[in-house]
Design a protein around this motif. Sequence first.
Motif, PDB file in Angstrom:
ATOM      1  N   THR A   1       6.215   8.027  85.307  1.00 14.30           N
ATOM      2  CA  THR A   1       5.207   7.552  84.365  1.00 14.30           C
ATOM      3  C   THR A   1       4.024   8.509  84.355  1.00 14.30           C
ATOM      4  O   THR A   1       3.562   8.936  85.424  1.00 14.30           O
ATOM      5  N   ILE A   2       3.567   8.858  83.167  1.00 14.89           N
ATOM      6  CA  ILE A   2       2.295   9.582  83.022  1.00 14.89           C
ATOM      7  C   ILE A   2       1.248   8.580  82.583  1.00 14.89           C
ATOM      8  O   ILE A   2       1.449   7.854  81.595  1.00 14.89           O
ATOM      9  N   SER A   3       0.116   8.586  83.274  1.00 14.26           N
ATOM     10  CA  SER A   3      -1.050   7.833  82.830  1.00 14.26           C
ATOM     11  C   SER A   3      -2.100   8.825  82.367  1.00 14.26           C
ATOM     12  O   SER A   3      -2.368   9.814  83.054  1.00 14.26           O
ATOM     13  N   PHE A   4      -2.677   8.573  81.202  1.00 12.41           N
ATOM     14  CA  PHE A   4      -3.598   9.523  80.591  1.00 12.41           C
ATOM     15  C   PHE A   4      -4.930   8.840  80.297  1.00 12.41           C
ATOM     16  O   PHE A   4      -4.970   7.787  79.663  1.00 12.41           O
ATOM     17  N   ASN A   5      -6.023   9.426  80.764  1.00 13.25           N
ATOM     18  CA  ASN A   5      -7.369   8.890  80.531  1.00 13.25           C
ATOM     19  C   ASN A   5      -8.172   9.961  79.809  1.00 13.25           C
ATOM     20  O   ASN A   5      -8.694  10.889  80.419  1.00 13.25           O
ATOM     21  N   LYS A   6      -8.242   9.810  78.484  1.00 15.81           N
ATOM     22  CA  LYS A   6      -8.881  10.838  77.664  1.00 15.81           C
ATOM     23  C   LYS A   6     -10.372  10.972  77.967  1.00 15.81           C
ATOM     24  O   LYS A   6     -10.911  12.072  78.034  1.00 15.81           O
ATOM     25  N   SER A   7     -11.057   9.853  78.149  1.00 13.38           N
ATOM     26  CA  SER A   7     -12.501   9.899  78.372  1.00 13.38           C
ATOM     27  C   SER A   7     -12.841  10.571  79.702  1.00 13.38           C
ATOM     28  O   SER A   7     -13.844  11.274  79.823  1.00 13.38           O
ATOM     29  N   ALA A   8     -12.001  10.366  80.688  1.00 12.15           N
ATOM     30  CA  ALA A   8     -12.224  10.972  82.003  1.00 12.15           C
ATOM     31  C   ALA A   8     -11.612  12.361  82.107  1.00 12.15           C
ATOM     32  O   ALA A   8     -11.816  13.059  83.109  1.00 12.15           O
ATOM     33  N   LYS A   9     -10.846  12.748  81.102  1.00 13.86           N
ATOM     34  CA  LYS A   9     -10.134  14.037  81.096  1.00 13.86           C
ATOM     35  C   LYS A   9      -9.254  14.158  82.338  1.00 13.86           C
ATOM     36  O   LYS A   9      -9.298  15.158  83.076  1.00 13.86           O
ATOM     37  N   GLN A  10      -8.471  13.112  82.554  1.00 13.22           N
ATOM     38  CA  GLN A  10      -7.573  13.090  83.706  1.00 13.22           C
ATOM     39  C   GLN A  10      -6.210  12.549  83.287  1.00 13.22           C
ATOM     40  O   GLN A  10      -6.103  11.730  82.374  1.00 13.22           O
ATOM     41  N   PHE A  11      -5.182  13.016  83.974  1.00 10.07           N
ATOM     42  CA  PHE A  11      -3.859  12.446  83.788  1.00 10.07           C
ATOM     43  C   PHE A  11      -3.118  12.513  85.114  1.00 10.07           C
ATOM     44  O   PHE A  11      -3.416  13.371  85.961  1.00 10.07           O
TER      45      PHE A  11
END
Lengths: 112, 113
Positions: A63-73
């Motif tokens: 699974t990839i989790s992506f957090n655009k606001s935090a610029k993290q995945f």
Amino acid sequence: QQQVKQSPQSLIVQKGGISIINCAYENTAFDYFPWYQQFPGKGPALLIAIRPDVSEKKEGRFTISFNKSAKQFSLHIMDSQPGDSATYFCAASYLGPDKLIFGTGTRLQVFP
Amino acid sequence: EADIYQTPRYLVIGTGKKITLECSQTMGHDKMYWYQQDPGMELHLIHYSYGVNSTEKGDLSSESTVSRIRTEHFPLTLESARPSHTSQYLCASSDPTGLTEAFFGQGTRLTVV
């Protein structure tokens, strides 16, 4: 300046456990975030990839989790198996799988 | 399995020799790349090509050169090998639509003595 930062550098997990590898990126123009798996003596092979319009993508145990606001995945490997022992690289690019910028890699060891 | 091939797999060569690393793909991909990877480290893009007669330098400065005379072939040349060139060189390709993944070859591990 490193555009994609990956952690941890190495990870030891027991069989059946969850492996979690994190990446952070600098450039908000990146639009493609793949994870590659590399076994010793082999070239990297695509494991799973995500684009910024979704927050999560799942393929089997990966699974990839992506957090655009935090610029993290991050990459989550559920029910980790000894066969998952490899080096994992996150990457990012502007135009799909083109001119990839890689993280420093995480060496995963899964013990029985 | 990806149809991208690199030869040789391993090469040990003396300082000052000229070497060419071969890369071929049978997928008809227009885009091809060369990455350099030191042991245990990340991959750095050193050259790329978007088609025949198109070559560009990547983010990491390299003394190597490349050529793209045929779509399927993207060789990398070092005119005068030095110990600092010791590394693994990985070739990759992707289709022009950007909708599929980038496929990597198995790499050439170069040692310059």
